[in-house]
Structures are given as C-alpha cells and as structure tokens.
Write a protein that holds these residues in place. Structure first.
Motif, PDB file in Angstrom:
ATOM      1  N   THR A 174      -0.702   5.986 -36.475  1.00  0.00           N
ATOM      2  CA  THR A 174       0.551   6.222 -36.510  1.00  0.00           C
ATOM      3  C   THR A 174       1.218   6.226 -35.228  1.00  0.00           C
ATOM      4  OG1 THR A 174       0.539   8.626 -36.204  1.00  0.00           O
ATOM      5  CG2 THR A 174       0.505   7.560 -38.399  1.00  0.00           C
ATOM      6  N   ARG A 175       0.321   5.823 -34.016  1.00  0.00           N
ATOM      7  CA  ARG A 175       0.795   6.156 -32.425  1.00  0.00           C
ATOM      8  C   ARG A 175       1.536   7.154 -32.334  1.00  0.00           C
ATOM      9  NH1 ARG A 175      -2.733   3.003 -30.991  1.00  0.00           N
ATOM     10  NH2 ARG A 175      -1.859   2.799 -29.001  1.00  0.00           N
ATOM     11  N   THR A 176       1.265   8.271 -32.874  1.00  0.00           N
ATOM     12  CA  THR A 176       1.816   9.640 -32.416  1.00  0.00           C
ATOM     13  C   THR A 176       0.935  10.823 -32.766  1.00  0.00           C
ATOM     14  OG1 THR A 176       3.740  11.290 -32.586  1.00  0.00           O
ATOM     15  CG2 THR A 176       3.345   9.995 -34.575  1.00  0.00           C
ATOM     16  N   SER A 177       0.846  11.811 -32.206  1.00  0.00           N
ATOM     17  CA  SER A 177       0.190  12.958 -32.590  1.00  0.00           C
ATOM     18  C   SER A 177       1.307  14.320 -32.917  1.00  0.00           C
ATOM     19  CB  SER A 177      -0.782  13.343 -31.374  1.00  0.00           C
ATOM     20  OG  SER A 177      -0.109  13.678 -30.365  1.00  0.00           O
ATOM     21  N   TYR A 224      -3.660   9.311 -34.744  1.00  0.00           N
ATOM     22  CA  TYR A 224      -3.048   8.643 -33.801  1.00  0.00           C
ATOM     23  C   TYR A 224      -3.019   7.235 -33.575  1.00  0.00           C
ATOM     24  CZ  TYR A 224      -1.570   7.473 -28.789  1.00  0.00           C
ATOM     25  OH  TYR A 224      -0.896   6.806 -27.786  1.00  0.00           O
ATOM     26  N   ARG A 225      -4.453   6.768 -34.143  1.00  0.00           N
ATOM     27  CA  ARG A 225      -4.377   5.164 -33.802  1.00  0.00           C
ATOM     28  C   ARG A 225      -3.652   4.390 -35.095  1.00  0.00           C
ATOM     29  NH1 ARG A 225     -10.349   4.999 -33.778  1.00  0.00           N
ATOM     30  NH2 ARG A 225     -10.196   5.758 -31.508  1.00  0.00           N
ATOM     31  N   THR A 279      -4.755  10.432 -26.323  1.00  0.00           N
ATOM     32  CA  THR A 279      -3.714  10.279 -27.169  1.00  0.00           C
ATOM     33  C   THR A 279      -2.400  10.242 -26.234  1.00  0.00           C
ATOM     34  OG1 THR A 279      -3.389  12.651 -27.754  1.00  0.00           O
ATOM     35  CG2 THR A 279      -4.664  11.334 -29.084  1.00  0.00           C
ATOM     36  N   ARG A 280      -2.580  10.095 -24.992  1.00  0.00           N
ATOM     37  CA  ARG A 280      -1.741   9.827 -24.149  1.00  0.00           C
ATOM     38  C   ARG A 280      -0.716  11.209 -24.168  1.00  0.00           C
ATOM     39  NH1 ARG A 280       0.875   4.359 -24.720  1.00  0.00           N
ATOM     40  NH2 ARG A 280      -0.729   3.633 -26.019  1.00  0.00           N
TER      41      ARG A 280
END
Lengths: 103, 179
Positions: free
Chosen positions: A90-93, A87-88, B74-75
C-alpha cells in the motif's frame, strides 16, 4: 507502600502508556511498540511476584519471563515483517489509511 | 522502596511516554530503547539477573534495532509529523486512563499493598535456572524452539519481495524456488 505495590504500580503505568500508544498512534510500527510495552509491563509483574512471592526457589515467574521474552521476540519479527509487506503493497504504514479490509 | 528503584522506574516510564508521544519515528524508537534498558535495570534491581540480561540482549540488542531498521525501510522519518495521532486518539487516551485507574485501584485496595514485606532477595544461581529449564520446563523449551523456527521462516517469507509470477512457472512459489 511496600516494594511489591510499587512494582505493580510502575507496571500498571507502563501498561497504560503502551495501550495509549497502541490506540492513539497512526504509525503501525508504533502500534507494535505499544504492544511490546504492554508485554514488558506484564513481565515486570511476573518478576515482582517472583521476587516478593512465597516460593521464589521454584523460579516460576523467572522462567515465565524468559519464555515471554522469546515469544515477544518472535512476535516482533513476524509483526515487523507484516508491516514491511503491507508497506510494500500500500506504500504506507499509516493504520488509518489501510482500509482494504474495511467492511 | 529504595531510591534506585524510584530512579529506574522514572526512567522507564519517561522512556515509554516519550516513545509514545514524540513525533519523529526514529526518536520514538530510541526512546523505546531507553524504556527497555530501564526495565532491564529494574529486573537487575529486583534480583533477577538472568531475566535482566536476557531482556538487555533481546530487547535492547535485537528488537530495538529491528524497529529502527523497519522505520528506515518504510521511510517513516519522512511521514507527516503534523498528524501522528489517529482521529480516535481522544477515545484511546480515555480508555488508557480508565485502564490505569482500574489497575491502580486494584493494587492499592488489595492485600499485597499492605503488610510490610522486606524479604531478603532470593538466591538463584545460573546453574539452578539451567537445571529448572532443562528438567521441569523442558517441554515448553522445545515448544519455544519450534515456535522460534516457525517465526523465523514466516518472517523471511513475509518480508520476501514478491516477483511477478509468470504463467509458465512450474512452481506455485517462484520466490521460494529462487532461494
């Protein structure tokens, strides 16, 4: 239907729910949760066979479940740390958006 | 098959289904907690006290909280609630149904489904479990301890925030040195 078959059917249902979640959800956290559900279904099988098996005094199924819970705890910790690291980066999960390693 | 078993099984499966179908990730995590707690109650119902309490401590106490923390970090609560299923979701559902059909067929046609078993619950004490764990299974216990240590260190290293490495840094791992 005897109690052992009931336990096995509940475990099969839980395993199917887990595999459906792991295969259909987009969130990586829920994919991990589905895998945890599948592990728990296997644990329920071990307990059922220990309870209704021929030699419950050897405690084989019970000890296996205890070890399996320990392994699942380690797996959850490492998996969730991996999700945080991804997540850190690619800023997505969302697993369908993480295509860095797609061939 | 008693009424208590049926209620607990229904609670567990309903929790699992809710965890896999709800749209908000926090709700999913809470439903997953219900499923884990139901499983712990099932273990207690089957006479496995130690496994049930371990399940309660590890899953409900630790893993569920860990999942909630990662959802918040992770929001996940802000993600698009309209697209929670992957494009290949239908294939996954078909695969899951096929798996359940095969498992249920195997259970119902096997020899264990017939024959009335009403064995009394085995008497196990905590002393017996401890002795078994410390005598017969002492080597797996040590391996598990080593694996838990390795997993803990690995999780900490994976989740550490990466700092921009300066070229003049003497250590190849500045974030490790900073601890």
């Amino acid at each position: 239907m005897n109690p052992l078959a009931g336990c096995l059917l509940v475990s099969a249902l839980l395993f199917s729910v887990g595999i459906a979640g792991a295969l259909t959800r987009r969130s990586a956290i829920l994919v991990l949760a589905g895998i945890e559900l599948m592990l728990n279904a296997a644990n329920l099988n071990f307990i059922a066979f220990w309870r209704f098996g021929p030699h419950p005094e050897f405690l084989t199924g019970m000890i296996f479940v205890i070890f399996s819970i320990a392994v699942a705890a380690a797996e959850a910790a490492v998996g969730l740390a991996l999700i945080l690291a991804i997540y850190r980066f690619t800023r997505t999960s969302d697993v369908s958006e993480i295509t860095e390693m797609k061939g | 098959m008693t009424l208590a078993f049926l209620i607990l099984a229904l609670l567990t499966v309903a929790g699992g289904v809710a965890a896999m179908t709800l749209r908000r990730l926090v709700h999913c995590a809470l439903a997953l907690t219900v499923a884990f707690a139901g499983l712990a109650a099932l273990y207690l119902n089957l006479g496995a006290e130690f496994a049930g309490l371990a399940q309660l401590l590890v899953y409900v106490g630790a893993i569920a909280i860990l999942i909630v923390f990662v959802v918040l970090l992770t929001r996940g609560g802000e993600s698009d609630p309209e697209h929670v299923f992957s494009p290949a979701g239908l294939a996954g559902l078909v695969i899951a149904l096929a798996v359940f059909a095969v498992l249920a067929w195997a259970v119902m046609t096997s020899a264990v489904a017939h024959g009335a078993q009403s064995t009394p619950a085995p008497q196990t004490s905590m002393l017996q479990i401890g002795l078994t764990l410390m005598q017969r299974y002492v080597l797996p216990l040590e391996v598990i301890a080593l694996m838990l240590t390795a997993a803990m260190i690995g999780a900490v290293i994976l989740a550490l925030r990466e700092k921009p490495t300066s070229p003049a840094s003497p250590s190849p791992n500045p974030e490790l040195r900073a601890r």
